[in-house]
Design a protein around this motif. Sequence first.
Motif, PDB file in Angstrom:
ATOM      1  N   ARG A  98     -20.989  -0.260  -4.667  1.00  9.56           N
ATOM      2  CA  ARG A  98     -21.856   0.700  -3.978  1.00  9.56           C
ATOM      3  C   ARG A  98     -21.475   2.140  -4.271  1.00  9.56           C
ATOM      4  NH1 ARG A  98     -24.445  -1.994   0.994  1.00  9.56           N
ATOM      5  NH2 ARG A  98     -25.486   0.011   1.028  1.00  9.56           N
ATOM      6  N   THR A  99     -20.210   2.408  -4.443  1.00  5.72           N
ATOM      7  CA  THR A  99     -19.795   3.816  -4.500  1.00  5.72           C
ATOM      8  C   THR A  99     -19.016   4.159  -5.770  1.00  5.72           C
ATOM      9  OG1 THR A  99     -17.693   3.430  -3.364  1.00  5.72           O
ATOM     10  CG2 THR A  99     -19.578   3.831  -1.973  1.00  5.72           C
ATOM     11  N   VAL A 152     -16.232  11.260  -2.094  1.00  4.97           N
ATOM     12  CA  VAL A 152     -15.174  11.739  -1.197  1.00  4.97           C
ATOM     13  C   VAL A 152     -15.368  13.243  -1.007  1.00  4.97           C
ATOM     14  CG1 VAL A 152     -12.705  11.693  -0.710  1.00  4.97           C
ATOM     15  CG2 VAL A 152     -13.683  10.005  -2.217  1.00  4.97           C
ATOM     16  N   THR A 166      -3.594   8.606   1.086  1.00  2.54           N
ATOM     17  CA  THR A 166      -4.677   8.277   0.155  1.00  2.54           C
ATOM     18  C   THR A 166      -5.230   9.589  -0.401  1.00  2.54           C
ATOM     19  OG1 THR A 166      -6.361   8.383   1.871  1.00  2.54           O
ATOM     20  CG2 THR A 166      -5.301   6.246   1.540  1.00  2.54           C
ATOM     21  N   GLY A 177      -8.475  10.464  -0.298  1.00  4.37           N
ATOM     22  CA  GLY A 177      -9.466  10.985   0.640  1.00  4.37           C
ATOM     23  C   GLY A 177      -8.830  11.815   1.740  1.00  4.37           C
ATOM     24  N   PRO A 232     -11.053  11.334  -7.072  1.00  5.25           N
ATOM     25  CA  PRO A 232     -11.073  11.656  -5.649  1.00  5.25           C
ATOM     26  C   PRO A 232     -10.614  10.547  -4.693  1.00  5.25           C
ATOM     27  CG  PRO A 232     -13.276  11.048  -6.329  1.00  5.25           C
ATOM     28  CD  PRO A 232     -12.396  10.932  -7.551  1.00  5.25           C
ATOM     29  N   SER A 288      -7.895   7.212  -3.734  1.00  3.71           N
ATOM     30  CA  SER A 288      -6.748   6.411  -4.156  1.00  3.71           C
ATOM     31  C   SER A 288      -7.148   4.968  -4.418  1.00  3.71           C
ATOM     32  CB  SER A 288      -5.631   6.477  -3.108  1.00  3.71           C
ATOM     33  OG  SER A 288      -6.146   6.226  -1.830  1.00  3.71           O
ATOM     34  N   GLY A 293      -5.776  -0.348  -1.178  1.00  2.12           N
ATOM     35  CA  GLY A 293      -5.523   0.844  -0.362  1.00  2.12           C
ATOM     36  C   GLY A 293      -4.333   1.640  -0.848  1.00  2.12           C
ATOM     37  N   LEU A 327      -3.862   1.331   5.107  1.00  4.93           N
ATOM     38  CA  LEU A 327      -4.136   2.732   4.769  1.00  4.93           C
ATOM     39  C   LEU A 327      -5.498   2.852   4.085  1.00  4.93           C
ATOM     40  CD1 LEU A 327      -0.670   3.612   3.165  1.00  4.93           C
ATOM     41  CD2 LEU A 327      -1.396   4.085   5.507  1.00  4.93           C
ATOM     42  N   SER A 328      -6.215   1.740   4.002  1.00  3.74           N
ATOM     43  CA  SER A 328      -7.444   1.725   3.218  1.00  3.74           C
ATOM     44  C   SER A 328      -8.679   1.952   4.089  1.00  3.74           C
ATOM     45  CB  SER A 328      -7.537   0.371   2.508  1.00  3.74           C
ATOM     46  OG  SER A 328      -8.866   0.073   2.171  1.00  3.74           O
ATOM     47  N   ALA A 384     -11.637   1.302   3.284  1.00  6.69           N
ATOM     48  CA  ALA A 384     -12.517   0.144   3.118  1.00  6.69           C
ATOM     49  C   ALA A 384     -12.099  -0.995   4.043  1.00  6.69           C
ATOM     50  CB  ALA A 384     -12.498  -0.331   1.666  1.00  6.69           C
ATOM     51  N   GLU A 385     -10.866  -0.949   4.512  1.00  3.72           N
ATOM     52  CA  GLU A 385     -10.390  -2.003   5.405  1.00  3.72           C
ATOM     53  C   GLU A 385     -10.369  -1.539   6.869  1.00  3.72           C
ATOM     54  OE1 GLU A 385      -6.610  -3.504   4.077  1.00  3.72           O
ATOM     55  OE2 GLU A 385      -6.797  -5.282   5.333  1.00  3.72           O
ATOM     56  N   GLY A 444     -21.339   7.910  -1.007  1.00  2.00           N
ATOM     57  CA  GLY A 444     -20.096   7.279  -1.463  1.00  2.00           C
ATOM     58  C   GLY A 444     -19.096   8.252  -2.057  1.00  2.00           C
ATOM     59  N   ARG A 500     -17.069   1.164   6.840  1.00  2.00           N
ATOM     60  CA  ARG A 500     -15.807   1.139   6.103  1.00  2.00           C
ATOM     61  C   ARG A 500     -16.050   1.422   4.616  1.00  2.00           C
ATOM     62  NH1 ARG A 500     -14.095  -3.902   6.173  1.00  2.00           N
ATOM     63  NH2 ARG A 500     -15.514  -4.843   7.647  1.00  2.00           N
ATOM     64  N   GLU A 501     -16.293   2.656   4.311  1.00  2.00           N
ATOM     65  CA  GLU A 501     -16.365   3.144   2.935  1.00  2.00           C
ATOM     66  C   GLU A 501     -17.445   2.495   2.063  1.00  2.00           C
ATOM     67  OE1 GLU A 501     -12.419   3.369   1.289  1.00  2.00           O
ATOM     68  OE2 GLU A 501     -13.073   4.557  -0.428  1.00  2.00           O
ATOM     69  N   THR A 502     -18.493   1.978   2.699  1.00  2.00           N
ATOM     70  CA  THR A 502     -19.565   1.393   1.897  1.00  2.00           C
ATOM     71  C   THR A 502     -20.765   2.331   1.796  1.00  2.00           C
ATOM     72  OG1 THR A 502     -20.272   0.278   3.918  1.00  2.00           O
ATOM     73  CG2 THR A 502     -19.008  -1.029   2.336  1.00  2.00           C
ATOM     74  N   ALA A 503     -20.687   3.474   2.477  1.00  2.00           N
ATOM     75  CA  ALA A 503     -21.792   4.436   2.505  1.00  2.00           C
ATOM     76  C   ALA A 503     -23.058   3.803   3.063  1.00  2.00           C
ATOM     77  CB  ALA A 503     -22.037   5.032   1.110  1.00  2.00           C
ATOM     78  N   ALA A 504     -22.901   2.882   4.029  1.00  2.00           N
ATOM     79  CA  ALA A 504     -24.053   2.187   4.602  1.00  2.00           C
ATOM     80  C   ALA A 504     -24.202   2.472   6.092  1.00  2.00           C
ATOM     81  CB  ALA A 504     -23.914   0.691   4.365  1.00  2.00           C
TER      82      ALA A 504
END
Lengths: 209, 297
Positions: free
Chosen positions: A40-41, B217, B116, B118, A4, A6, A114, B161-162, B164-165, B215, B268-272
């Motif tokens: 974490r994920t 998608v 991506t 997601g 799910p 990238s 990314g 494109l991330s 997490a960033e 966490g 940023r994608e940490t599920a926090a």
Amino acid sequence: MVGPSSSHTAGAARLGNIARRICGEEPVKVDFFLHGSFARTWQGHGTGKALLAGIMGMGPADERIKDSFDYAVQAGLEYNFHTADLGQIHPNSVKIVMQTADGRLWEMLGSSVGGGKVLVSSINGMDMEFSGEYPTIITRHLDQPGVVAQVSEIISRRGINIAFLKVFRSSRGSDASMVIECDQEAGTDLLDEIRWLQAIREVIFIEAG
Amino acid sequence: MYQFRNGVELINLCKQYEVDICELMLRCEMEESGWPRQQIWDVMENNLQVMQDAIINGLSPNLKSAGGLIGGNANRMRLRQEQENLCGKTMLKVIAYALAVSEFNASMGKIVAAPTAGASGILPGIIVALMEDKNYTREDGVKALFAAGAIGKIIATNATLSGAEGGCQAECGSAAAMAAAAAVYLEGGDVETSLEAAAIALKGLLGLVCDPVAGLVEVPCSKRNGTVAANALASADMALAGIKSYIPFDEVVDAMYRIGRLMSADLRETAAGGCAITPTALRYAEQALTANNPKLL
């Protein structure tokens, strides 16, 4: 690619792939140290499944990724996942420690930055930086004058173009490494010729992924 | 000669060589890879096929995601599309297809990262729905993917494109910009209009955080693909109506990157943070993590 995520699935498979190519064969044991968002994920994104699939040679679009734990058990590949703080590094990072059948240990640190793109930042404790998108030659050598010229001469003689070249060293006159990303694949004769150079300790070749 | 780093350079090169955005992107890829035209075209045509297959698979009413949170919503939307509805047939088809790819992705199905995984539903949702409803050919669809690629390349070069960033704005925001530009391209708009649409779409999503429940998608990602696809199609129509973005595309991309830099890591994608720490999300996360925990040392 297979979902799910990238960065957490495709990028993870790619990092596993590069790690496998670094040790040149499928290892018998592998430990993954997951950092930041990876730690974490990782389960929800199938990061663990993708990393392990990559180690077994599967690419990001391989539909067997979701069953990679089963494939590893069948192949007798021992694997463990750990969480770790790898310091000031991209949030999607992993340290992969592999053991090959001959007992040798290999270590790679890499990040998924990314869109499925990755960056390797260290191999066997040696700092470096490459993406794995190009055929990549990595040397470990003695830091002395002329090594870069000798190696690039061997490469240019075969008509291969160097896209990126980076040199790293731990301290002056000691262990150094070179990362050469090329536009064409390198043959074994080329790699052997580099290996024969007096200052060269080790050569690793990673095909484009 | 065909390399561009931003929207201004893209417009200038299109004018200099008297080509459209798709042709310029194709030549840029040929130059970068050293591959012949046909080989690059085939890769992109295969991408379109993977997108179409993902839509078919994702429309199944029986689909269930790996985390069990979503599945079957694309089918619900398809059924409503065939009835009296609010947004109109094409818009509902775009949303249904975007949901389909996104739900198939969440079941570890094969998709195209666009840009991506997601955010993988938005671009195919728009291109495939427009191909069907407006009778565009397969060749048109592939060309539109190249147009989208040009926008994605600019964002990847100047921002990220991330998730997490840069948060979800970097994923769904980028996808929306790409899809809006592609929709304009399909409708015969020029490169400037494509960039206006991309700017309008991305601007509307600035600040969007990445807050995946447990966490995964799945939530809120999948439905966001649906609503963001609608945003992208609306942005394309706005640009085609002659509406200009007061802030040029390149500056919007820069703003997106700066906002991402200011975002707390929790978003940023940490599920926090965000949706991920709501009571409902936390209840689910605890239950999911205890139920399925392979050997983590």
